[in-house]
Design an enzyme around this catalytic site. Structure first.
Site, PDB file in Angstrom:
ATOM      1  N   LYS A  49     -70.626  -4.810  18.674  1.00 39.20           N
ATOM      2  CA  LYS A  49     -70.640  -5.313  17.448  1.00 39.20           C
ATOM      3  C   LYS A  49     -69.240  -6.084  17.109  1.00 39.20           C
ATOM      4  CE  LYS A  49     -71.179  -1.144  15.300  1.00 39.20           C
ATOM      5  NZ  LYS A  49     -69.887  -0.227  15.404  1.00 39.20           N
TER       6      LYS A  49
ATOM      7  N   LYS B 286     -70.969  -5.397  28.104  1.00 37.32           N
ATOM      8  CA  LYS B 286     -71.785  -4.905  26.877  1.00 37.32           C
ATOM      9  C   LYS B 286     -71.863  -5.442  25.611  1.00 37.32           C
ATOM     10  CE  LYS B 286     -70.180  -1.584  23.802  1.00 37.32           C
ATOM     11  NZ  LYS B 286     -69.912  -0.422  23.146  1.00 37.32           N
TER      12      LYS B 286
ATOM     13  N   LYS C 118     -59.804  -1.465  24.201  1.00 34.20           N
ATOM     14  CA  LYS C 118     -59.508  -1.911  22.920  1.00 34.20           C
ATOM     15  C   LYS C 118     -57.836  -2.134  22.749  1.00 34.20           C
ATOM     16  CE  LYS C 118     -63.483  -0.397  20.375  1.00 34.20           C
ATOM     17  NZ  LYS C 118     -64.265  -1.507  19.952  1.00 34.20           N
TER      18      LYS C 118
HETATM   19  P1  ATP Z   1     -67.389  -1.373  18.490  1.00 37.69           P
HETATM   20  O1  ATP Z   1     -67.653  -2.732  19.329  1.00 37.69           O
HETATM   21  O2  ATP Z   1     -66.994  -1.580  17.313  1.00 37.69           O
HETATM   22  O3  ATP Z   1     -66.750  -0.465  19.373  1.00 37.69           O
HETATM   23  P2  ATP Z   1     -70.206  -0.591  19.407  1.00 37.69           P
HETATM   24  O4  ATP Z   1     -71.090  -1.807  19.097  1.00 37.69           O
HETATM   25  O5  ATP Z   1     -69.737  -0.179  20.422  1.00 37.69           O
HETATM   26  O6  ATP Z   1     -68.813  -0.850  18.327  1.00 37.69           O
HETATM   27  P3  ATP Z   1     -70.471   1.727  18.038  1.00 37.69           P
HETATM   28  O7  ATP Z   1     -70.457   2.475  16.485  1.00 37.69           O
HETATM   29  O8  ATP Z   1     -69.230   2.349  18.908  1.00 37.69           O
HETATM   30  O9  ATP Z   1     -70.844   0.606  18.282  1.00 37.69           O
HETATM   31  O10 ATP Z   1     -71.846   2.791  18.604  1.00 37.69           O
HETATM   32  C1  ATP Z   1     -72.862   3.428  17.804  1.00 37.69           C
HETATM   33  C2  ATP Z   1     -73.847   3.383  18.885  1.00 37.69           C
HETATM   34  O11 ATP Z   1     -74.300   2.755  19.615  1.00 37.69           O
HETATM   35  C3  ATP Z   1     -73.100   4.388  20.139  1.00 37.69           C
HETATM   36  O12 ATP Z   1     -73.960   5.613  20.262  1.00 37.69           O
HETATM   37  C4  ATP Z   1     -72.874   3.615  21.123  1.00 37.69           C
HETATM   38  O13 ATP Z   1     -72.900   4.221  22.306  1.00 37.69           O
HETATM   39  C5  ATP Z   1     -74.286   2.560  21.115  1.00 37.69           C
HETATM   40  N1  ATP Z   1     -74.175   1.418  21.665  1.00 37.69           N
HETATM   41  C6  ATP Z   1     -73.135   0.520  21.252  1.00 37.69           C
HETATM   42  N2  ATP Z   1     -73.193  -0.671  21.957  1.00 37.69           N
HETATM   43  C7  ATP Z   1     -74.215  -0.411  22.911  1.00 37.69           C
HETATM   44  C8  ATP Z   1     -74.971  -1.240  24.011  1.00 37.69           C
HETATM   45  N3  ATP Z   1     -74.575  -2.416  24.063  1.00 37.69           N
HETATM   46  N4  ATP Z   1     -76.142  -0.577  24.532  1.00 37.69           N
HETATM   47  C9  ATP Z   1     -76.549   0.557  23.997  1.00 37.69           C
HETATM   48  N5  ATP Z   1     -75.948   1.558  23.305  1.00 37.69           N
HETATM   49  C10 ATP Z   1     -74.986   0.860  22.508  1.00 37.69           C
END
Ligand code: ATP
Ligand code: LTN
Length: 333
Positions: free
Chosen positions: A201, A198, A114
């Site tokens: 969001k 990955k 990030k």
């Molecule tokens: P950001 O992009 O804002 O960092 P993020 O999409 O990674 O957000 P988080 O709020 O960090 O989402 O994650 C919430 C949960 O979803 C965490 O347990 C994270 O490990 C899981 N998660 C996020 N992205 C994935 C993915 N691509 N595959 C599987 N699990 C995921």
């Protein structure tokens, strides 16, 4: 409080939730509550670690609560609450920040990713110290397990190091050692437009959002980047696109990758395969979306959060008091 083992997890309200969040985290929360006393929160303070519009933060927060309920979380089994509703998170954070090191925080992959695109001078202290608050989130509830996607495992490992350090320093088991639990299949769902990255969001290219219309979801899956060839088998290195879709299918069908692969052995056309994957995703998400809309509109959200807050505060304050006494703060009535 009962003697069941405990589970804790949370999601940041930074944007629209994706299919990655759903498969990697949300979907597993329902199963966990059957065996564990469960605490699931919205990590709203964590959402402030990068600039976010206040309106968006509020509406994302409400969305996540509705998603939790739509995913089958039962308030009799899971306390659903907001991180910012339990001051103990910030208080424990202020204590724990003295027990983690600059070196270990700067090695965190999420921080490196990030901050990579940012001007070094302008990287927020909160972004850097993010894992400290996450340790506080976890340790206040003394959980046995922390269900998360693969990308969060490193943060939970850091928390385990902290538990060891803290308990050793005070020669007492102040914190229980938590364990990250990731789904067997689907712990890292990849982007549909670049399956080497990955699905995330806050990086919306190639995402399936849980709020996308069904026809949009179908279109995104049908146009997912695939690889050369026409056979369907799992080989993340050489066939990352197909492997990702296989992973999505297997996770949503509650079967192994091998079983999913066997199912598609006679299909030699990517289009046909993608259609089956899209059907599977919609079979799961369409009823989920309906439940989400109902919860969002039926005004139960505030009641759920108030009940969750009370239970979470009670539990968190007990741990906080124990920690304050341990480190030598003067605790009085
Ligand atoms: P950001 O992009 O804002 O960092 P993020 O999409 O990674 O957000 P988080 O709020 O960090 O989402 O994650 C919430 C949960 O979803 C965490 O347990 C994270 O490990 C899981 N998660 C996020 N992205 C994935 C993915 N691509 N595959 C599987 N699990 C995921
Ligand atoms: N860091 C997590 C969200 C999160 C979390 C937690 C998850 C904050 N605190 C405690 C599990 C336990 C994320 O970015 N997904």
């Amino acid at each position: 409080m009962c003697n069941m083992k405990r589970s804790l997890s949370g999601i940041k309200p930074t944007g629209n939730l994706t299919l990655g969040n759903y498969i990697g985290a949300l979907r597993g929360f329902k199963k966990v509550q059957e065996e564990y006393e469960s605490f699931i929160f919205v990590a709203d303070l964590h959402a402030l670690t990068l600039p976010i519009d206040p309106q968006a933060l509020r509406s994302n927060t409400k969305d996540i609560v509705a998603f939790y309920l739509a995913a089958g979380l039962d308030v009799n089994k899971t306390s659903i609450f907001l991180q910012s509703d339990v001051p103990a998170h910030s208080e424990l954070n202020s204590i724990l920040i003295n027990y983690l090191y600059m070196g270990e925080l700067s090695r965190m992959t999420q921080f490196k990713d990030k901050s990579a695109k940012m001007n070094h001078e302008a990287i927020g202290v909160g972004l850097f110290a993010y894992p400290v608050l996450m340790c506080a989130d976890i340790l206040l509830y003394q959980p046995d397990i922390v269900p998360v996607g693969e990308d969060q495992r490193q943060h939970v490992e850091l928390c385990r190091d902290l538990v060891h350090r803290f308990n050793t320093r005070y020669s007492k088991e102040i914190f229980i050692m938590p364990k990250a639990v990731t789904p067997k299949v689907g712990a890292r769902i990849m982007s549909l437009s670049d399956p080497t990255k990955k699905m995330s969001k806050s990086d919306p290219k190639g995402d399936i959002f849980l709020k996308d219309e069904p026809n949009v979801i179908r279109k995104k899956i049908m146009s997912a980047i695939t690889d050369t060839g026409s056979d369907i088998f799992y080989d993340p290195e050489n066939k990352p696109g197909i492997s990702n879709l296989l992973q999505i299918y297997a996770a949503l069908s509650d079967i192994s990758i091998e079983e999913a692969q066997a199912k598609f052995k006679d299909i030699h056309q990517y289009g046909e395969f993608k259609k089956i994957v899209a059907d599977k995703v919609l079979e799961e998400l369409v009823p989920f979306q309906e439940r989400y809309k109902e919860f969002l509109n039926n005004k139960t959200i505030n009641d759920v959060l108030n009940a969750g807050k009370d239970k979470a505060r009670y539990f968190a304050n007990k741990t906080l008091t124990k920690v304050k006494k341990t480190v030598g703060l003067y605790v009085h009535e």
